[in-house]
Write an enzyme that holds these catalytic residues in place. Structure first.
Site, PDB file in Angstrom:
ATOM      1  N   ASP A   8       0.868  -1.157   0.000  1.00 42.36           N
ATOM      2  CA  ASP A   8       0.000   0.000   0.000  1.00 42.36           C
ATOM      3  C   ASP A   8       0.917   1.223   0.000  1.00 42.36           C
ATOM      4  OD1 ASP A   8       0.941   0.308   2.600  1.00 42.36           O
ATOM      5  OD2 ASP A   8      -1.032   0.267   3.533  1.00 42.36           O
ATOM      6  N   CYS A  65       3.219  -3.031   4.066  1.00 45.69           N
ATOM      7  CA  CYS A  65       2.394  -1.875   4.403  1.00 45.69           C
ATOM      8  C   CYS A  65       3.110  -1.145   5.541  1.00 45.69           C
ATOM      9  CB  CYS A  65       0.963  -2.264   4.751  1.00 45.69           C
ATOM     10  SG  CYS A  65       0.731  -3.283   6.226  1.00 45.69           S
ATOM     11  N   THR A  67       2.770  -1.244   8.875  1.00 42.09           N
ATOM     12  CA  THR A  67       3.169  -2.127   9.982  1.00 42.09           C
ATOM     13  C   THR A  67       3.327  -3.579   9.561  1.00 42.09           C
ATOM     14  OG1 THR A  67       0.888  -2.619  10.593  1.00 42.09           O
ATOM     15  CG2 THR A  67       1.927  -0.703  11.669  1.00 42.09           C
ATOM     16  N   HIS A  98       9.032 -24.238   9.278  1.00 44.27           N
ATOM     17  CA  HIS A  98       7.995 -24.882  10.087  1.00 44.27           C
ATOM     18  C   HIS A  98       6.583 -24.692   9.553  1.00 44.27           C
ATOM     19  CE1 HIS A  98      10.697 -24.776  13.929  1.00 44.27           C
ATOM     20  NE2 HIS A  98      11.336 -25.210  12.861  1.00 44.27           N
ATOM     21  N   HIS A 134       5.376 -30.861  11.204  1.00 42.53           N
ATOM     22  CA  HIS A 134       4.981 -29.579  10.628  1.00 42.53           C
ATOM     23  C   HIS A 134       3.866 -29.764   9.607  1.00 42.53           C
ATOM     24  CE1 HIS A 134       8.122 -27.749  12.846  1.00 42.53           C
ATOM     25  NE2 HIS A 134       9.096 -28.332  12.167  1.00 42.53           N
TER      26      HIS A 134
END
Length: 142
Positions: A8, A65, A67, A98, A134
């Site tokens: 963004d 973005c 954060t 994992h 996993h």
């Protein structure tokens, strides 16, 4: 390897640095936007990236973005997507080994470009372990 990358407005500048870094390493990049720092909505780009991965147009994705939180939340709503928010190298390595994460999310307002490039390189060069424990865990939420 073909990668899809999107951002963004908050992640636009860092996305541009990541693209240059990856192209110099020989990766094929599909940039799905945004095209500037003008305000836009991160879910639109998360959906485009997820669609490219689900269709097979890209093997892995990177979303940026402000954060990284919004991108990871939006991407993880899409079937077949395992997006992981990483702001350190250890998490990038672990999520590939994992969780077989197929999208890396980062926050441009949280980490700088140097660390972002190290995280990106780690994410892209770490293979999934294919260990049964996993695989079993991934099947429980996929």
């Amino acid at each position: 390897m073909k990668l899809v990358i999107g951002s963004d407005h908050g992640g636009y500048a860092l996305k541009q640095e990541i693209i240059q870094h990856l192209q110099a390493k020989g990766y094929e990049i599909m940039d799905i936007g945004c095209e500037s720092e003008a305000s836009c909505d991160y879910p639109d780009y998360a959906k485009k990236a997820c669609a490219a991965i689900r269709s097979g147009e890209a093997e892995l994705g990177i979303l940026v973005c402000g954060t990284g939180i919004g991108m990871s939340m939006a991407a993880n709503k899409e079937p077949g997507i395992r997006a992981s928010l990483c702001h350190d190298v250890f998490s990038a390595k672990a999520t590939r080994e994992h969780n077989d994460a197929n999208i890396l999310c980062m926050g441009a307002r949280v980490i700088g470009p140097g660390l972002a490039l190290m995280i990106t390189d780690t994410f892209l060069t770490t293979p999934f372990s294919n260990e049964e424990r996993h695989l079993r865990r991934i099947r429980k939420y996929s």
